[in-house]
Design an enzyme around this catalytic site. Sequence first.
Site, PDB file in Angstrom:
ATOM      1  N   ASP A  31       0.849  -1.194   0.000  1.00 40.58           N
ATOM      2  CA  ASP A  31       0.000   0.000   0.000  1.00 40.58           C
ATOM      3  C   ASP A  31       0.880   1.238   0.000  1.00 40.58           C
ATOM      4  OD1 ASP A  31      -3.223   0.501   0.970  1.00 40.58           O
ATOM      5  OD2 ASP A  31      -1.825   2.186   1.086  1.00 40.58           O
ATOM      6  N   ASN A  88     -12.914  -3.303   2.692  1.00 39.17           N
ATOM      7  CA  ASN A  88     -13.857  -2.205   2.833  1.00 39.17           C
ATOM      8  C   ASN A  88     -14.857  -2.289   1.676  1.00 39.17           C
ATOM      9  OD1 ASN A  88     -12.470  -1.128   5.057  1.00 39.17           O
ATOM     10  ND2 ASN A  88     -11.061  -0.027   3.727  1.00 39.17           N
ATOM     11  N   GLU A  96     -12.479   3.352  -0.922  1.00 41.73           N
ATOM     12  CA  GLU A  96     -12.153   4.552  -1.705  1.00 41.73           C
ATOM     13  C   GLU A  96     -11.811   4.225  -3.149  1.00 41.73           C
ATOM     14  OE1 GLU A  96      -9.252   6.843   0.436  1.00 41.73           O
ATOM     15  OE2 GLU A  96     -10.802   7.549   1.826  1.00 41.73           O
ATOM     16  N   HIS A 101     -10.409  -5.131  -3.274  1.00 46.02           N
ATOM     17  CA  HIS A 101      -9.053  -5.309  -2.750  1.00 46.02           C
ATOM     18  C   HIS A 101      -9.113  -5.730  -1.291  1.00 46.02           C
ATOM     19  CE1 HIS A 101     -10.204  -1.060  -2.401  1.00 46.02           C
ATOM     20  NE2 HIS A 101      -9.503  -1.015  -1.285  1.00 46.02           N
ATOM     21  N   MET A 102      -8.194  -6.611  -0.956  1.00 43.83           N
ATOM     22  CA  MET A 102      -8.016  -7.089   0.418  1.00 43.83           C
ATOM     23  C   MET A 102      -6.833  -6.355   1.026  1.00 43.83           C
ATOM     24  SD  MET A 102      -6.731 -10.902   1.429  1.00 43.83           S
ATOM     25  CE  MET A 102      -8.283 -11.749   1.561  1.00 43.83           C
ATOM     26  N   HIS A 103      -6.998  -5.844   2.245  1.00 44.18           N
ATOM     27  CA  HIS A 103      -5.882  -5.257   2.988  1.00 44.18           C
ATOM     28  C   HIS A 103      -5.324  -6.329   3.934  1.00 44.18           C
ATOM     29  CE1 HIS A 103      -6.890  -0.871   2.281  1.00 44.18           C
ATOM     30  NE2 HIS A 103      -8.080  -1.391   2.070  1.00 44.18           N
TER      31      HIS A 103
HETATM   32  P1  AMP Z   1      -9.762   1.507   0.414  1.00 46.67           P
HETATM   33  O1  AMP Z   1      -9.834   2.730   1.260  1.00 46.67           O
HETATM   34  O2  AMP Z   1     -10.194   0.243   1.097  1.00 46.67           O
HETATM   35  O3  AMP Z   1     -10.454   1.697  -0.928  1.00 46.67           O
HETATM   36  O4  AMP Z   1      -8.216   1.273   0.122  1.00 46.67           O
HETATM   37  C1  AMP Z   1      -7.540   1.818  -0.958  1.00 46.67           C
HETATM   38  C2  AMP Z   1      -6.082   1.726  -0.650  1.00 46.67           C
HETATM   39  O5  AMP Z   1      -5.357   1.889  -1.852  1.00 46.67           O
HETATM   40  C3  AMP Z   1      -5.568   2.781   0.325  1.00 46.67           C
HETATM   41  O6  AMP Z   1      -5.035   2.151   1.482  1.00 46.67           O
HETATM   42  C4  AMP Z   1      -4.522   3.532  -0.485  1.00 46.67           C
HETATM   43  O7  AMP Z   1      -3.421   3.946   0.300  1.00 46.67           O
HETATM   44  C5  AMP Z   1      -4.141   2.507  -1.530  1.00 46.67           C
HETATM   45  N1  AMP Z   1      -3.570   3.042  -2.761  1.00 46.67           N
HETATM   46  C6  AMP Z   1      -4.058   4.043  -3.527  1.00 46.67           C
HETATM   47  N2  AMP Z   1      -3.288   4.249  -4.613  1.00 46.67           N
HETATM   48  C7  AMP Z   1      -2.273   3.341  -4.528  1.00 46.67           C
HETATM   49  C8  AMP Z   1      -1.137   3.056  -5.336  1.00 46.67           C
HETATM   50  N3  AMP Z   1      -0.878   3.737  -6.471  1.00 46.67           N
HETATM   51  N4  AMP Z   1      -0.307   2.070  -4.934  1.00 46.67           N
HETATM   52  C9  AMP Z   1      -0.551   1.383  -3.797  1.00 46.67           C
HETATM   53  N5  AMP Z   1      -1.610   1.601  -2.996  1.00 46.67           N
HETATM   54  C10 AMP Z   1      -2.461   2.584  -3.345  1.00 46.67           C
END
Ligand code: AMP
Length: 114
Positions: A31, A88, A96, A101-103
């Site tokens: 991330d 999320n 967002e 995507h999985m964190h």
């Molecule tokens: P969410 O809030 O669950 O949609 O998570 C989106 C995640 O994508 C966030 O934790 C961001 O920091 C991450 N993110 C956004 N752009 C990038 C990128 N170019 N490379 C890696 N992670 C990213």
Amino acid sequence: MQNNSIFEKIINKQIPANIIHQDNKITAFKDINPQAPIHILIVPNFFIASLNDINQENKDIVSHMFYTAVNIAKQKNISQEGYRIIFNCNKNGGQEINYLHMHLLGGIKMNKLF
Ligand code: AMP
């Protein structure tokens, strides 16, 4: 909510990312704004907008994402101390980026959410 193109570009290596695993089904990368010492995103290589779009045809990808996350946690030596996996979903879930995507988060003791 941002559109899906960022993750598609990472998967296709059109923009730089710290990819730590890629196979024919999924891609895992660090991330860009880590919320823990280990913060990895795991995404399908094909577009699924959110958890709401899991269906009979694509549901197996989710088990592959979990299996890969568990293996990455072992490789990163966070298995024994523990980690957290989060999806999320949409506005109230805090999603967002409009791409499933999985964190995978670890390396620190996290606050309980509830
Ligand atoms: P969410 O809030 O669950 O949609 O998570 C989106 C995640 O994508 C966030 O934790 C961001 O920091 C991450 N993110 C956004 N752009 C990038 C990128 N170019 N490379 C890696 N992670 C990213």
